[in-house]
Design an enzyme around this catalytic site. Sequence first.
Site, PDB file in Angstrom:
ATOM      1  N   GLY A 287       0.809  -1.309   0.077  1.00  9.72           N
ATOM      2  CA  GLY A 287      -0.014   0.106   0.009  1.00  9.72           C
ATOM      3  C   GLY A 287       0.805   1.167  -0.013  1.00  9.72           C
ATOM      4  N   SER A 288       0.357   2.161   0.881  1.00  9.27           N
ATOM      5  CA  SER A 288       0.893   3.514   0.781  1.00  9.27           C
ATOM      6  C   SER A 288       2.218   3.683   1.128  1.00  9.27           C
ATOM      7  CB  SER A 288      -0.057   4.326   1.680  1.00  9.27           C
ATOM      8  OG  SER A 288      -1.526   4.632   1.079  1.00  9.27           O
ATOM      9  N   THR A 289       2.766   2.580   1.648  1.00 10.57           N
ATOM     10  CA  THR A 289       4.404   2.776   1.992  1.00 10.57           C
ATOM     11  C   THR A 289       5.335   3.080   0.759  1.00 10.57           C
ATOM     12  OG1 THR A 289       4.646   0.543   2.130  1.00 10.57           O
ATOM     13  CG2 THR A 289       4.292   1.452   4.263  1.00 10.57           C
ATOM     14  N   LYS A 291       4.432   5.160  -1.502  1.00 10.67           N
ATOM     15  CA  LYS A 291       4.264   6.700  -2.044  1.00 10.67           C
ATOM     16  C   LYS A 291       5.461   7.469  -1.844  1.00 10.67           C
ATOM     17  CE  LYS A 291      -0.678   6.624  -1.200  1.00 10.67           C
ATOM     18  NZ  LYS A 291      -1.651   6.998  -0.578  1.00 10.67           N
ATOM     19  N   GLU A 575      -4.635   7.843   6.410  1.00 11.13           N
ATOM     20  CA  GLU A 575      -4.736   6.599   7.144  1.00 11.13           C
ATOM     21  C   GLU A 575      -3.658   6.407   8.118  1.00 11.13           C
ATOM     22  OE1 GLU A 575      -1.848   4.215   3.951  1.00 11.13           O
ATOM     23  OE2 GLU A 575      -4.083   4.309   3.610  1.00 11.13           O
TER      24      GLU A 575
END
Length: 575
Positions: A287-289, A291, A575
């Site tokens: 996921g967002s790790t 970005k 989040e």
Amino acid sequence: MTTIAVSTTITSGRGALVNVRARSLLMAKWRVLWVILGFAFIACAAVLRIFYLGFFGDAPAQQQWGTLLVPARADIVDRNGVPLARAFPAYALWYNPTALGTDGSPLVSSPRKVAEELVKIFPDLEVNALAARLAEGRPGYLRRRILPEDANRVHALGEPALEFPRETERFYPQGSMAAHVLGFVGADGHGRVGMEEVFDKRLTDPAQRGIPAALAIDARVQGALEEELSRGMAESNAKGAAGIVMDVDTGEVVALASLPSFNPNLINRANEGFIFNRVTNQVYELGSTFKPITVAAAIDAGVVTNMARRYQSSRPIAIGGFQIRDSHALGESLNVPEALIHSSNIVTAQIADEVGGVRLNQTMKALGMNQRAQIELPARGFPLWPKGDWSRITTMTVSYGHGIAVTPLHLASAYAALVNGGIWRPATLNKLEPGQFVPGRRVFKASTSARMRQLLRLIVDIGTGKKANAVGYRVGGKTGSAEKPGAGGYNRTSLVATFAAAFPMDHPRYVVISMLDEPQGTVATSGQRTAAWNAAPVVGRLVPRIGPLLGIMPDATRDVDISDLAPLVGKGEGE
């Protein structure tokens, strides 16, 4: 003239006797001389042999005695010499049904009676199963490791078929700690799964087994990591957890944990349950790790040059029949710091679109995301990597950690490159000498890495990573909460919550990854399932525990200078 006759009989006999005695004496002297010469020859030969062995030979006798003084299998120790695996002589309980001959019963008493007596000594055994095992009349182990006092109690039963062979056993004094790093030794005496398997030849080599094999693991840090991950699992009712602490400059892994774990001392049960390593063998969409990696690639490519530039964030991006959206509304527009702080998929996808599939693909490959994680452990999962040329939708979804699945170890190595000046290095479990490091390659410019340290610190200071903000340790990092893929799409009820961090951000020394598999919203997490509420707090509690152990003391007077970025950040939540 009178003639006188003299008898010569006696004189002749005495002369002969004298001659016999003389010859016997001479012969005795020669024999003594030959014996002396023989001993002298043997002594000279021995002296010459000793001289030869001392200067030219291999001294086999000396090697043999030396071999007797070293363990049958070398110890494994942590970086500070703390024993993690040792060899020691032990007793086993062996059933030999031919001990009383081949005729008649192999036991003096009935199998049931013997089983009942054995269960009194070993309460974890089961009477019916043991009685059936004895009744089979098949030789084999009844128990692989017993204490001397238990062997005496078994001996007192008076059953010759119950024997106690002396064997060399492998003992793990720390119990289940670092089990996935160590592995275990099987019944055949060879290592399984972890570094026991990797080091198998070295640990059993007579020339080396007297020298312990040193790992990069620090037992103190390992214990703290496992304890905090276990607490995080319990508080969020997660089904599993994974964590890593890695030196950003050398690639040394000072702690690696996969939970639930197993006890390598119980080798008969070691194959049941939890040997699978979530850190190196299981791949996840993290996921967002991802970005910050996308933003770093954009800065390196010259796509992002102005931190104040704003991107639309109010409307989902429709592409390829899908929509890229944020978890909730974040306003009309966001700049790069705000996009990271509030974890915007929409803005990250736009940045990735400008970077392009070719450039983002190259960056991910340079970080090793397209191959098995590089570490000595034998069990290493292969990433789910989008093949071929990346389409626009693939580029966009990969930018925020979907459509690509890697191990937590991949992520740790990538974050080390983000903060250490831009150099990617493979991880290692071998202890390195001071000044040594694993050879690597440049992925990001040093200036890009410096900017990322600011942005990651900003996320923890005022963004979604607040609960990881250990006072005085200047933690920086990024949350990631990714839905698990399932039949027909993503499962909204199953998350992988991850927090990727480094500290201290003014001079990064260590990367810390905490990951929880399928956490639930509980009272302890304020009913939330995302990484900001479960994985980030694990790091927030862990860093103050391990910092002093690693030579990093808290200092509230120092920090990364984020004065040029802080004014750019508005309000919002992520989040």
